[in-house]
Every structure is written in structure tokens, then in C-alpha cells.
Motif scaffolding. Structure first.
Motif, PDB file in Angstrom:
ATOM      1  N   MET A   1      -4.255  -1.411  -5.881  1.00  0.00           N
ATOM      2  CA  MET A   1      -4.457  -0.703  -4.617  1.00  0.00           C
ATOM      3  C   MET A   1      -5.734  -1.166  -3.927  1.00  0.00           C
TER       4      MET A   1
ATOM      5  N   THR B   1       0.944   4.009  -2.936  1.00  0.00           N
ATOM      6  CA  THR B   1       0.662   5.416  -2.633  1.00  0.00           C
ATOM      7  C   THR B   1       1.728   6.327  -3.233  1.00  0.00           C
TER       8      THR B   1
ATOM      9  N   ARG C   1       0.835  -1.206   0.000  1.00  0.00           N
ATOM     10  CA  ARG C   1       0.000   0.000   0.000  1.00  0.00           C
ATOM     11  C   ARG C   1       0.875   1.264   0.000  1.00  0.00           C
ATOM     12  N   ASP C   2       1.955   1.252   0.780  1.00  0.00           N
ATOM     13  CA  ASP C   2       2.867   2.404   0.814  1.00  0.00           C
ATOM     14  C   ASP C   2       3.515   2.632  -0.551  1.00  0.00           C
TER      15      ASP C   2
ATOM     16  N   TRP D   1       1.238   6.356  -6.992  1.00  0.00           N
ATOM     17  CA  TRP D   1       0.025   7.121  -7.312  1.00  0.00           C
ATOM     18  C   TRP D   1       0.354   8.614  -7.389  1.00  0.00           C
TER      19      TRP D   1
END
Length: 158
Positions: free
Chosen positions: A59, A36, A32-33, A39
Motif C-alpha cells: 500500500m 483498501t 490502491r482500491d 485492509w
């Protein structure tokens, strides 16, 4: 996306690293990190539709809240609508745009099922089934077809 595509695109390669962190190593938070960071680097929803689609789809899988998962899956679906087969091919991903839709709709069906909106879940399941012919007779196609079978059974009983 297929388990190990030949990727000629550096951003997709980084997204694939995150997918591997999640699926092979069980490191959801690390994935997820990474997602992010990527993104932000691609400009979020304004980025290249291929990057947006693949990243949002990945994600969604690492969210703890189903509403967030749904939001990411919806972003992926919108981005898929802006994709072309030429863009996908130039990246080295061995799929057509049409082959992305069964998986996207399958995930949306699951989100709506988890949220108790069985009508919307069935609607997305119908969309996935209508596009199943775009899948190849390979591991990816088998994975998505099995997922559709499971979802169909769940929705028939609920």
C-alpha cells in the motif's frame, strides 16, 4: 516480496494481484482500491501480522503523498516485528522474516529522504545494511541490494 512467489494463502494472493496491477499494468488507483478492500477484510492493523506487513508494504508504494507512504511503511515494520518464520513458511512465501527487513528499512529511508530528514533516512539505511546478510543470492536480493546502493549514493551526496 519476490516477484512471483508460490502463494498458498488467499489473502496474499489478492495482495499480489494488487502488486501486479501496480507494477505490471501501471494501475496505481486500482491497486490502491483493492488494497483498501483487503485492509478492511483483514481487520486493519489488528489482522494477521503477515497480511498486515505485506499489505502495508504494498500500500505504501501506491500512495501519492509521501507522508501517507511513510505511515504505511511504518505499519509494515511494526507488523514485521510480530511475525514468525513459521507463519511466513506456512503461507508459502519463500523468505525468512529477517529477509523482509532490508526492504522495509530501504523504503523507510526513501520516505525520510523525500521528506528532507536525512538523519532518519541514514538511520534506516544503516538498519537495512545491517540486515542485508539475510537476503538470498536471487532476484529479490539483487533488487534490494541495488536499491541500497542507489540510496547510499543519494544520501552521500545530500
Amino acid at each position: 516480496m519476490p516477484e512471483q512467489p508460490t502463494i498458498d494463502d488467499a489473502t496474499l494472493a489478492r495482495i499480489n494481484e494488487g502488486v501486479q496491477l501496480h507494477h505490471q499494468r501501471g494501475e496505481r488507483e486500482a491497486a490502491r482500491d483493492l488494497f483498501t478492500r483487503v485492509w478492511g477484510e483483514i481487520g486493519g492493523e489488528r489482522g494477521d501480522p503477515l497480511h498486515v506487513c505485506v499489505l502495508a508494504h504494498a500500500m505504501a508504494d501506491v500512495q501519492d503523498d509521501v507522508r501517507e507512504e511513510l505511515r504505511w511503511d511504518e505499519r509494515a515494520l511494526v507488523a514485521a516485528g510480530r511475525l514468525t518464520d513459521a507463519r511466513v513458511a506456512e503461507s508459502g512465501v519463500p523468505l525468512s522474516v529477517a529477509a523482509l527487513y532490508p526492504s522495509l528499512h530501504l523504503n523507510l529511508a526513501e520516505c525520510h529522504r523525500k521528506l528532507g530528514d536525512l538523519d532518519r533516512a541514514r538511520e534506516h539505511l544503516r538498519h537495512a545494511e545491517a540486515r542485508i546478510g539475510a537476503l538470498g543470492d536471487d532476484g529479490y536480493g539483487t533488487l534490494i541490494r541495488r536499491g541500497l546502493d542507489r540510496r547510499r549514493e543519494q544520501l552521500a551526496s545530500g
